[in-house]
Design an enzyme around this catalytic site. Structure first.
Site, short mmCIF file in Angstrom:
data_model
loop_
_atom_site.label_atom_id
_atom_site.label_comp_id
_atom_site.label_asym_id
_atom_site.label_seq_id
_atom_site.Cartn_x
_atom_site.Cartn_y
_atom_site.Cartn_z
N PHE A 115 157.37 23.50 188.41
CA PHE A 115 156.64 24.15 187.31
C PHE A 115 157.17 25.55 187.01
CE2 PHE A 115 152.31 21.72 188.03
CZ PHE A 115 152.89 20.56 187.56
N SER A 175 152.76 15.78 189.46
CA SER A 175 154.08 16.25 189.87
C SER A 175 154.15 16.25 191.39
CB SER A 175 154.33 17.67 189.36
OG SER A 175 155.47 18.21 190.00
#
EC number: 1.3.5.2
Length: 336
Positions: A115, A175
């Site tokens: 991220f 994720s």
């Protein structure tokens, strides 16, 4: 037609460096008449999904344009929707480099980006400048240093900030590169998050006088039992859509290939079948109660059609776009 030559040059470089150089060029032309250099005429194939009209069923998956820097240039290539992000409340650098690897023989990528993004406020400034006439999705996540137990606060902060500018909001809880994030897909943690998100959505609808749908992005590594529980939670909380799927931790199809043992999520052709199976199982469980956005290894018209035959209303590409180039967009949209 020219992409094979561009790809050959880019594939000589480190994958992240190649991405940076490509985006450097796209940033120069986005929002200018030079967008004509990448513009492709594609057929109009409107699709209704989550209460929105998509001009065609093909979207760009999250992760490519994390900060919303090239929305117009990417839009000119023919996408019906673009999902920017994943974005977090505060800027963060992501994981240490190298963190992106090509599995060329498999036409796959492994990433452990973590991220990396400039933060939600920066993204919004870029979104405000864009003139994309398709549907813009904004994918939100939590900062790495936010404890998982407080993770929902990060999602609510992002929701509040992006709501006025998003066509839809994608909630990334799948994720594999943010420690503990995938635990939000299970049981009470998922119910707690979805309940908070739905309440926030209702509150923001009152404030902004518009309804922005919310879709949840799930992993391909869920068991059938886990998938049934996720589907049940999504329906119970009136979530508007589900994005299936994110990257996989499974390496069974790439064993023995260069970089196959790198940590991170595997995307591209090796995840194609796995994600389609998840979509099929999810579709059987949901029975049309909420739409599925299919993503995972789409690299051809047939692969896109397989996702839709399995139950997806819309499809997205990422790795296939890297390996095949803008021509893939035109092929899929015109022949899906």
């Amino acid at each position: 037609m020219y992409y094979p030559f561009v790809r050959k040059a880019l594939f000589q470089l480190d994958p992240e460096r190649a991405h940076e150089l490509t985006f450097q060029q796209l940033r120069r032309i986005t929002g200018t008449p030079l967008e004509a250099l990448v513009r492709q005429k594609v057929q109009e194939k409107p699709v209704q999904c989550m209460g929105l009209t998509f001009k065609n069923p093909l979207g760009l998956a999250a992760g490519l344009d994390k900060n919303g820097e090239c929305i117009d240039a990417l839009g000119a290539m023919g996408f019906g929707s673009i999902e920017v992000g994943t974005v977090t409340p505060r800027p963060q650098a992501g994981n240490d480099k190298p963190r992106l690897f090509r599995l060329v023989e498999a036409e796959g990528l492994i990433n452990r980006m973590g991220f990396n993004n400039h933060g939600v406020d920066h993204l919004i400034e870029n979104v405000k400048k864009a003139h994309f006439d398709g549907v813009l999705g904004i994918n939100i996540g939590k900062n790495k240093d936010t404890p998982v137990e407080q993770g929902k606060d990060d999602y609510l902060i992002c929701m509040e900030k992006v709501y006025a500018y998003a066509g839809y909001i994608a909630v990334n809880i799948s994720s594999p590169n943010t420690p503990g994030l995938r635990t939000l897909q299970y049981g009470e943690a998922l119910d707690d998050l979805l309940s908070a998100i739905k309440n926030k959505q209702n509150e923001l609808q009152e404030i902004h006088h518009k309804y922005v749908p919310v879709a949840v992005k799930i992993a391909p590594d869920l068991s059938v039992e886990e998938l049934i529980q996720v589907a049940d939670s999504l329906v119970r909380h009136n979530i508007d859509g589900v994005i299936a799927t994110n990257t996989t931790l499974d390496r069974s199809l790439v064993n023995g290939m260069k970089h196959c043992d790198e940590m991170g999520g595997l995307s591209g052709r090796p995840v194609q079948l796995k994600s389609t199976e998840i979509i099929r199982a999810l579709s059987a469980e949901l029975k049309g109660r909420l739409p599925i956005i299919g993503v995972g290894g789409i690299d051809s018209v047939i692969a896109a059609r397989e996702k839709m035959a399995a139950g997806a209303t819309l499809v997205q590409i990422y790795s296939g776009f890297i390996f095949k180039g803008p021509q893939l967009i035109k092929e899929i949209v015109n022949h899906i």
